[in-house]
Every structure is written in C-alpha cells, then in structure tokens.
Motif scaffolding. Structure first.
Motif, PDB file in Angstrom:
ATOM      1  N   ALA A  23      44.402  36.802  34.203  1.00  0.00           N
ATOM      2  CA  ALA A  23      42.685  36.847  33.840  1.00  0.00           C
ATOM      3  C   ALA A  23      42.071  38.196  33.925  1.00  0.00           C
ATOM      4  O   ALA A  23      41.181  38.447  33.165  1.00  0.00           O
ATOM      5  CB  ALA A  23      42.012  35.878  34.806  1.00  0.00           C
ATOM      6  N   ASN A  24      42.590  39.047  34.944  1.00  0.00           N
ATOM      7  CA  ASN A  24      42.158  40.432  35.030  1.00  0.00           C
ATOM      8  C   ASN A  24      42.808  41.360  34.543  1.00  0.00           C
ATOM      9  O   ASN A  24      42.432  42.631  34.474  1.00  0.00           O
ATOM     10  CB  ASN A  24      41.928  40.498  36.438  1.00  0.00           C
ATOM     11  CG  ASN A  24      40.898  39.778  37.022  1.00  0.00           C
ATOM     12  OD1 ASN A  24      39.643  40.151  37.232  1.00  0.00           O
ATOM     13  ND2 ASN A  24      41.048  38.644  37.842  1.00  0.00           N
TER      14      ASN A  24
ATOM     15  N   LEU B 244      41.703  43.554  31.324  1.00  0.00           N
ATOM     16  CA  LEU B 244      40.379  44.448  31.709  1.00  0.00           C
ATOM     17  C   LEU B 244      40.759  45.736  32.418  1.00  0.00           C
ATOM     18  O   LEU B 244      40.410  46.849  32.185  1.00  0.00           O
ATOM     19  CB  LEU B 244      39.375  43.637  32.516  1.00  0.00           C
ATOM     20  CG  LEU B 244      37.883  44.491  32.844  1.00  0.00           C
ATOM     21  CD1 LEU B 244      37.365  44.916  31.573  1.00  0.00           C
ATOM     22  CD2 LEU B 244      37.188  43.542  33.537  1.00  0.00           C
ATOM     23  N   ALA B 245      41.873  45.430  33.142  1.00  0.00           N
ATOM     24  CA  ALA B 245      42.381  46.296  33.961  1.00  0.00           C
ATOM     25  C   ALA B 245      43.198  47.467  33.511  1.00  0.00           C
ATOM     26  O   ALA B 245      42.721  48.655  33.284  1.00  0.00           O
ATOM     27  CB  ALA B 245      43.290  46.008  35.196  1.00  0.00           C
TER      28      ALA B 245
ATOM     29  N   LEU C 211      46.675  45.754  40.766  1.00  0.00           N
ATOM     30  CA  LEU C 211      46.935  44.502  40.182  1.00  0.00           C
ATOM     31  C   LEU C 211      48.335  44.361  39.955  1.00  0.00           C
ATOM     32  O   LEU C 211      48.861  43.030  40.104  1.00  0.00           O
ATOM     33  CB  LEU C 211      45.903  44.416  38.746  1.00  0.00           C
ATOM     34  CG  LEU C 211      46.425  43.156  38.043  1.00  0.00           C
ATOM     35  CD1 LEU C 211      44.781  42.657  37.597  1.00  0.00           C
ATOM     36  CD2 LEU C 211      46.841  43.382  36.756  1.00  0.00           C
TER      37      LEU C 211
ATOM     38  N   MET D 189      44.840  34.046  38.309  1.00  0.00           N
ATOM     39  CA  MET D 189      44.134  34.966  38.549  1.00  0.00           C
ATOM     40  C   MET D 189      44.378  36.493  38.018  1.00  0.00           C
ATOM     41  O   MET D 189      43.586  37.192  37.622  1.00  0.00           O
ATOM     42  CB  MET D 189      43.805  35.129  40.125  1.00  0.00           C
ATOM     43  CG  MET D 189      42.669  36.224  40.713  1.00  0.00           C
ATOM     44  SD  MET D 189      41.122  35.964  40.248  1.00  0.00           S
ATOM     45  CE  MET D 189      40.668  34.231  41.120  1.00  0.00           C
TER      46      MET D 189
ATOM     47  N   ASP E 100      43.250  50.793  40.417  1.00  0.00           N
ATOM     48  CA  ASP E 100      43.015  49.284  40.140  1.00  0.00           C
ATOM     49  C   ASP E 100      44.204  48.821  39.348  1.00  0.00           C
ATOM     50  O   ASP E 100      44.434  47.557  39.875  1.00  0.00           O
ATOM     51  CB  ASP E 100      41.437  48.949  39.410  1.00  0.00           C
ATOM     52  CG  ASP E 100      40.384  49.231  40.245  1.00  0.00           C
ATOM     53  OD1 ASP E 100      40.694  49.336  41.646  1.00  0.00           O
ATOM     54  OD2 ASP E 100      39.259  49.556  39.704  1.00  0.00           O
TER      55      ASP E 100
ATOM     56  N   VAL F 226      44.167  41.604  43.203  1.00  0.00           N
ATOM     57  CA  VAL F 226      43.075  41.650  42.245  1.00  0.00           C
ATOM     58  C   VAL F 226      41.868  42.669  42.898  1.00  0.00           C
ATOM     59  O   VAL F 226      41.455  41.926  43.994  1.00  0.00           O
ATOM     60  CB  VAL F 226      42.522  40.194  41.781  1.00  0.00           C
ATOM     61  CG1 VAL F 226      41.348  40.426  40.680  1.00  0.00           C
ATOM     62  CG2 VAL F 226      43.505  39.349  41.162  1.00  0.00           C
TER      63      VAL F 226
ATOM     64  N   GLU G 138      38.302  43.941  43.461  1.00  0.00           N
ATOM     65  CA  GLU G 138      36.894  43.331  43.613  1.00  0.00           C
ATOM     66  C   GLU G 138      36.142  43.766  42.446  1.00  0.00           C
ATOM     67  O   GLU G 138      35.271  42.739  42.019  1.00  0.00           O
ATOM     68  CB  GLU G 138      36.248  43.818  44.688  1.00  0.00           C
ATOM     69  CG  GLU G 138      36.892  43.367  46.233  1.00  0.00           C
ATOM     70  CD  GLU G 138      36.100  43.896  47.538  1.00  0.00           C
ATOM     71  OE1 GLU G 138      34.787  44.514  47.132  1.00  0.00           O
ATOM     72  OE2 GLU G 138      36.413  43.518  48.858  1.00  0.00           O
ATOM     73  N   SER G 139      36.256  44.843  41.718  1.00  0.00           N
ATOM     74  CA  SER G 139      35.494  45.286  40.724  1.00  0.00           C
ATOM     75  C   SER G 139      36.245  46.234  40.049  1.00  0.00           C
ATOM     76  O   SER G 139      36.955  46.938  40.516  1.00  0.00           O
ATOM     77  CB  SER G 139      33.966  45.757  40.970  1.00  0.00           C
ATOM     78  OG  SER G 139      33.924  46.928  41.935  1.00  0.00           O
ATOM     79  N   PHE G 140      35.993  46.559  38.610  1.00  0.00           N
ATOM     80  CA  PHE G 140      36.649  47.715  37.798  1.00  0.00           C
ATOM     81  C   PHE G 140      35.656  48.489  37.680  1.00  0.00           C
ATOM     82  O   PHE G 140      34.180  48.447  37.495  1.00  0.00           O
ATOM     83  CB  PHE G 140      37.008  47.029  36.555  1.00  0.00           C
ATOM     84  CG  PHE G 140      38.249  46.129  36.834  1.00  0.00           C
ATOM     85  CD1 PHE G 140      39.494  46.570  37.094  1.00  0.00           C
ATOM     86  CD2 PHE G 140      38.057  44.388  36.654  1.00  0.00           C
ATOM     87  CE1 PHE G 140      40.640  45.858  37.254  1.00  0.00           C
ATOM     88  CE2 PHE G 140      39.029  43.897  36.959  1.00  0.00           C
ATOM     89  CZ  PHE G 140      40.391  44.217  37.277  1.00  0.00           C
TER      90      PHE G 140
END
Length: 360
Positions: free
Chosen positions: A257-258, A261-262, A336, A254, A332, A341, A343-345
């Motif tokens: 996977a993020n 993007l972060a 991480l 998890m 954010d 993680v 909830e949204s970026f």
C-alpha cells in the motif's frame, strides 16, 4: 591593497554617491572600476568576512563539541545509546553493521535480518537517525548562502534609504528595498532557529543530552552527492516482490500500500534535485556572471547586481533542499524494501523547503 579590501572600500563609495543631489558620473565610474577588479562582487566579500569569523579562536566556557565526520558515525553513536541493541549488532556481524550504518541497505539480506531478534529496532534507529542528520546537515550547509542573501538585501536597502534621503529616489522605491530587507532578515532569523533546532534534534537522536554534559555538534560539511543513477522501476518491483514473499499477509498488504508512493517520492525527488543543480543553478550563475559584466560596463545599476547576488544565493539554498529531499526519500524507500513502513513520506515543496525537513 588586496581585492577584498578594495571592494569593501568601493561599497561605501557606492552608498555615499547617493548623498549628492547630482552625483558626478566620474564617481560612479571610479566605483565601477574598483568593483571590476573584484568581479565576484558582494558574494566574495561575504566569503572573506566568513573566513575571518571562522578563524577566530573559540570562546572559553562554551559547551564541548561533538564532531561527526559522517552519517555512519552518527548512526553508530545512536546505536550505542541503546544497550539492548548490542545483541542484534553482534549477531548481524561487522560487515553488515557497516552496510546498515552507511545507508547501503540494498546490500543487506532482508531474510537474514528477519531472523535476528530486535533487528527491526536496529533498522528503525538507523533510519530515524539518518533522516535527522540529513535534515540538520542541509540546514547547516544552506546557512552561508542565506547570510549572503540577507547581506545583499541589506546593502540594497541602505543604498536605497540614502538615495531617498537626498531626493534621488521616491518613497515607493525605497519602501520596496526596505521590504526586501525585512523579508530577508525574517528568513535569516528562521534559518538560525532551524539550525539550533536541528542541532538539538541530532543530540536528542544520539541521546547525548542524557549521557554527557551540555554540548553542541559539528556535522559533516555537506550532504552526499547525488548518485549517477537510481534504482530502476523494474529493479524496485523485483526487490519488492522478493521482500513481500517473506512477510505475513497483513504486512504484505501494508508494504504494498505504501510502495508506490515511496518509489514515486524517490524518483521525483531525484529528478527535482538533478534539475535544480544542473539547470536552475547553471542558469542562475550565467545570469549573475552576465550581470557582473554589464554592471562593470555601467549598463546595469547597483541594485541589479545585488538582486542577482541574492537570487543566486537563494537558488543555492533551494538546490541544497532538493538534494536533502532526495536522500530523505531514499532512506524511506530503503526502509520499505527491508519490510518496514515509514511513519511519513517527504513533502517535495517548492524551493526544497520541505515540511518534512525536521527528519523522522
């Protein structure tokens, strides 16, 4: 006569000139001379008016004001609203609690945090509160510039209406100025509501609405300055690998996977905020200053000056939004790298008007 009063006297003269069918050139020259004595023009009048409003005594019967001097104060107050967090705070220790409250999460030991029961909730409250405060601070910081943009549009529309009434302007020219005023007014109304909404979000995040009588909140005056440098890609990957090694396989998947993007949001937001401050604002200020000089030399008209005053104010609002987006993205990324993680970026919208501005 002091400079603010001289310019206030000059602006009605500029409007009044439009009432004559053939305005004498001498009147325009007189108005320009008066404005030239106060070269910052319309923007300085607004600052002067706002200073007068700020100095007014408080009205009796208004709600009490909760004063927050820093982001760390807000985070600590949010923790106090959760009695169950007293134990993990005590286990964490004063030094690391201070680091967590102030957003210096890169200096925390992720391994130690994972050994403390309820540490994840402690971090989650800090993260959510920090984002809510950052969003609210950006709204407050932008309000004076949005008011400047509105008042510049109103001045141009008033002058245009009088020019049209005396036959010196077409209805089409007048309609364009009126449309700009309506658009600026709508934006100002949205901004005022956003300020009310963001203050309510802060009080809710701190759970003040359940703990005390009705009150409002006073936030720190401005967002933190951008850092001189950001976390390099190599340093990011090293920290990511160390954190992943402490996680179960499912949580590793998890987080990874993020992770890209972060970091992308963080790096891009920093570049946009730096460009907005160093390039866009610098160019806007130069254009405005040159417009003032040409206006004082009667090479440009009143609408040119008001339009550039409005454009400069709007550029400052956009720059504030860009700095806000960087700090939201930074929060954010730090979350991480502590093994959780978001909830949204953040969405890096044009002009810094991010849909994610409402916080976490």
């Amino acid at each position: 006569m002091n400079k603010p009063r001289m310019l206030l006297a000059a602006l009605p003269l500029l409007v009044g000139v439009a009432q004559a069918q053939q305005p004498p050139e001498s009147e325009w020259r007189q108005a320009n001379r008066q404005v030239a004595e106060f070269p910052r023009g319309h923007a300085d009048v607004l600052k002067w008016e706002q200073a007068r409003q700020t100095a007014m005594p408080p009205v009796a019967g208004k709600p009490a004001t909760l004063v927050l001097n820093s982001l760390a104060e807000g985070v600590q107050l949010a923790w106090q609203a959760h009695p169950e967090l007293a134990k993990p705070l005590a286990q964490l220790g004063r030094e690391e609690v201070a680091l967590l409250a102030s957003g210096q999460w890169q200096d925390l030991s992720a391994t130690r945090l994972r050994r403390i029961e309820d540490a994840a909730e402690l971090i989650e409250v800090a993260h959510g509160t920090r984002k809510t405060l950052l969003a609210a601070m950006a709204v407050e910081q932008a309000l004076p510039y949005q008011q400047q943009a509105l008042q510049a549009a109103e001045a141009a529309a008033e002058l245009g209406a009088r020019m049209a009434q005396t036959g010196n302007w077409s209805k089409l020219q007048d309609a364009r100025e009126q449309l700009l005023k309506v658009t600026a007014l709508q934006q100002w109304q949205r901004s005022q509501y956003a300020a009310d909404q963001s203050r309510a979000a802060v009080l809710k995040a701190l759970q003040q609405w359940t703990r005390r009588a009705a009150q409002t909140v006073r936030l720190p005056q401005s967002l933190p300055a951008l850092p001189a440098a950001i976390l390099s890609e190599q340093a990011f990957r090293d920290r990511l690998a160390r954190m992943a090694a402490t996680l179960p396989a499912g949580e590793q998947t998890m987080m990874r996977a993020n992770a890209e993007l972060a970091y992308s949001a963080y790096r891009t937001a920093y570049a946009l905020a730096g460009s907005s401050q160093q390039d866009t604002l610098k160019l806007r200020q130069f254009i405005y200053d040159e417009t003032v000089l040409r206006y004082n030399g009667m090479l440009l008209n009143t609408w040119d000056l008001l339009a550039e005053s409005r454009a400069l104010a709007e550029a400052r609002v956009a720059a504030i939004g860009a700095v806000r987006d960087f700090w939201l993205a930074e929060a954010d990324l730090q979350l991480l790298l502590l093994g959780q993680v978001p909830e949204s970026f953040v969405t890096l919208a044009a002009g810094g008007d991010s849909p994610a501005a409402a916080g976490h």
